[in-house]
Design an enzyme around this catalytic site. Structure first.
Site, PDB file in Angstrom:
ATOM      1  N   ILE A 119       0.827  -1.217   0.000  1.00  0.00           N
ATOM      2  CA  ILE A 119       0.000   0.000   0.000  1.00  0.00           C
ATOM      3  C   ILE A 119       0.862   1.269   0.000  1.00  0.00           C
ATOM      4  O   ILE A 119       0.375   2.351  -0.285  1.00  0.00           O
ATOM      5  CB  ILE A 119      -1.018   0.066   1.175  1.00  0.00           C
TER       6      ILE A 119
ATOM      7  N   TYR B  63       1.997   2.458  17.506  1.00  0.00           N
ATOM      8  CA  TYR B  63       0.895   1.808  16.780  1.00  0.00           C
ATOM      9  C   TYR B  63      -0.437   2.499  17.105  1.00  0.00           C
ATOM     10  O   TYR B  63      -1.223   2.816  16.214  1.00  0.00           O
ATOM     11  CB  TYR B  63       0.853   0.329  17.175  1.00  0.00           C
TER      12      TYR B  63
ATOM     13  N   LYS C 110      -2.928   4.550  14.593  1.00  0.00           N
ATOM     14  CA  LYS C 110      -4.332   4.193  14.390  1.00  0.00           C
ATOM     15  C   LYS C 110      -5.245   5.364  14.753  1.00  0.00           C
ATOM     16  O   LYS C 110      -6.263   5.590  14.111  1.00  0.00           O
ATOM     17  CB  LYS C 110      -4.697   2.948  15.222  1.00  0.00           C
TER      18      LYS C 110
ATOM     19  N   VAL D 143      -3.185 -13.653  22.054  1.00  0.00           N
ATOM     20  CA  VAL D 143      -2.982 -14.584  23.163  1.00  0.00           C
ATOM     21  C   VAL D 143      -3.795 -15.876  22.960  1.00  0.00           C
ATOM     22  O   VAL D 143      -3.343 -16.956  23.348  1.00  0.00           O
ATOM     23  CB  VAL D 143      -3.306 -13.892  24.509  1.00  0.00           C
ATOM     24  N   ILE D 144      -4.963 -15.799  22.355  1.00  0.00           N
ATOM     25  CA  ILE D 144      -5.783 -17.013  22.197  1.00  0.00           C
ATOM     26  C   ILE D 144      -5.082 -18.018  21.296  1.00  0.00           C
ATOM     27  O   ILE D 144      -4.993 -19.212  21.616  1.00  0.00           O
ATOM     28  CB  ILE D 144      -7.199 -16.660  21.669  1.00  0.00           C
TER      29      ILE D 144
ATOM     30  N   ARG E 242      -9.366  -8.649  28.960  1.00  0.00           N
ATOM     31  CA  ARG E 242      -9.566  -8.187  27.585  1.00  0.00           C
ATOM     32  C   ARG E 242     -10.992  -8.485  27.145  1.00  0.00           C
ATOM     33  O   ARG E 242     -11.667  -9.346  27.699  1.00  0.00           O
ATOM     34  CB  ARG E 242      -8.607  -8.918  26.622  1.00  0.00           C
TER      35      ARG E 242
ATOM     36  N   ARG F  44       4.342  -8.190  30.536  1.00  0.00           N
ATOM     37  CA  ARG F  44       4.784  -7.471  29.340  1.00  0.00           C
ATOM     38  C   ARG F  44       4.947  -5.987  29.705  1.00  0.00           C
ATOM     39  O   ARG F  44       4.016  -5.398  30.263  1.00  0.00           O
ATOM     40  CB  ARG F  44       3.701  -7.619  28.286  1.00  0.00           C
TER      41      ARG F  44
ATOM     42  N   GLY G 195       4.582  -2.250  29.838  1.00  0.00           N
ATOM     43  CA  GLY G 195       3.577  -1.332  29.272  1.00  0.00           C
ATOM     44  C   GLY G 195       2.236  -1.980  28.980  1.00  0.00           C
ATOM     45  O   GLY G 195       1.377  -1.370  28.339  1.00  0.00           O
TER      46      GLY G 195
END
Ligand code: UD1
Length: 329
Positions: free
Chosen positions: A59, A145, A149, A187-188, A211, A269, A271
């Site tokens: 793109i 990120y 977004k 994670v799943i 989540r 993790r 942050g």
């Protein structure tokens, strides 16, 4: 609440060979002329059905983008560098794809007078103070990120305001489902892989973080609704409204797979967002969107790959809803 029919349109799905994009392609093909623009860096060619026009390209390349977008009615923009940690390591690189190239795409849509549905993210909220988050919750991304977004999300609104381009931004919470794979998957899929191999299921931190996990079929339905809504120039949270802790998730996956994996804890993790959960009332009100697949049935369908996902009675408003790959009614 059946999905609106999108038929006889020319549509472009950027990132159409990826996890979310390829499911969307399945929902659009063969009733529409579907084009896919993908680099195939993380996307998979085998996901694409015969009859879809494939443009292998980036793109960031204006010529590839122009070719892919020529004469289209709707663009579903799912091409992105999705790794939050990579964006922390190399913010300019992810900015080029996630923001600069997305701006090129919006310009292209303006020229073609095409509608654009963009993949935004719950990452725009950063560490929210109050839950669940609604679209009026202050945005304070905690990663490049998320900043990218958010900027894209704001540009989509502006393109509608300034240039009358029909745009919708969908702020996805934690999306899961078949075809989610690779080092930056969620994670799943990681827990499922570990459970299937009877290897330790690795909870990062204390596992009390939570989540809002939303099934891919619900995300596809949200896209189809965004493609036809009159409520353009808006951003919508796309989640289920239900929060699950990572600890509960690990147990659910272990039970569903019948695995003997131990559940272990490792370093949190850095942050990491503590809690995340969507208030989806705006999407319900304006798009007629409501998630149908509860987490337990979503996981059961993943464990038995190919089994339809069925909304659990306690899990959602649409009970007994069956989903099979490619069916979105
Ligand atoms: C997710 C999205 C990201 C989006 C963000 C919005 C995915 C893959 N990423 O990030 O694109 O910007 O939501 O808020 O959907 N965990 C473990 N063990 C593991 C892997 C993860 O305990 O092996 C934990 C993580 O520490 C985290 C939680 O599971 O607390 C979810 O992690 P992950 O699936 O990577 O998604 P998010 O970080 O929420």
């Amino acid at each position: 609440m059946d999905s609106p029919a999108i038929r006889d349109r020319t549509v472009l799905v950027t990132g159409g060979a990826g996890f979310i994009g390829s499911h969307l392609v399945d929902a659009l093909h063969p009733h529409n002329e579907v084009r896919v623009l993908d680099t195939f860096t993380t996307g998979t060619r085998a996901y694409l059905p015969d009859g879809v026009t494939v443009i292998e390209g980036d793109i960031r390349d204006p010529i590839a983008l122009q070719k892919a977008a020529r004469g289209v009615d709707i663009i579903f923009h799912h091409a992105a560098l999705v790794s939050v940690s990579q964006s922390v390591e190399a913010p300019r690189q992810s900015n080029e794809t996630n923001l600069e190239a997305s701006l090129l795409l919006l310009e292209q849509a303006r020229q073609e007078d095409a509608r654009v549905v963009v993949a935004s993210s719950a990452a725009v909220y950063g560490h929210p103070e109050d839950l669940p988050v609604s679209e009026t919750t202050p945005t304070k991304p905690s990663s490049p990120y998320g900043v990218q977004k958010l900027a894209l999300d704001q540009y989509t609104r502006l393109y509608e305001d300034l240039y009358d381009v029909e745009t919708v931004a969908l702020r996805y919470f934690n999306v899961y489902g078949p075809r989610q794979q690779g080092p930056y998957s969620g994670v799943i899929s990681t827990f499922l892989e570990q459970a299937r191999a009877d290897e330790p299921i690795t909870i990062e931190g204390d596992g009390k973080q939570s989540r809002d996990f939303v099934h891919i079929s619900d995300v596809v339905r949200a896209n189809l609704r965004a493609a036809t809504t009159d409520a353009v120039g808006e951003a919508y949270n796309i989640g289920t409204g239900q929060q699950t802790t990572i600890e509960e998730l690990a147990e659910t996956i272990r039970d569903a797979t019948g695995s003997s994996s131990p559940i272990v804890h490792c370093e949190p993790r850095p942050g990491d967002i503590r809690h995340s959960g969507a208030d989806t009332s705006k999407a319900t009100r304006e798009l007629g969107f409501e998630a149908r697949v509860g987490l337990e049935s979503g996981i059961r369908s993943l464990v038995g790959e190919g089994q339809p996902a069925v909304a659990d009675e306690e899990d959602g408003p649409a009970q007994n809803h069956h989903w099979e790959s490619g069916s979105y009614s």
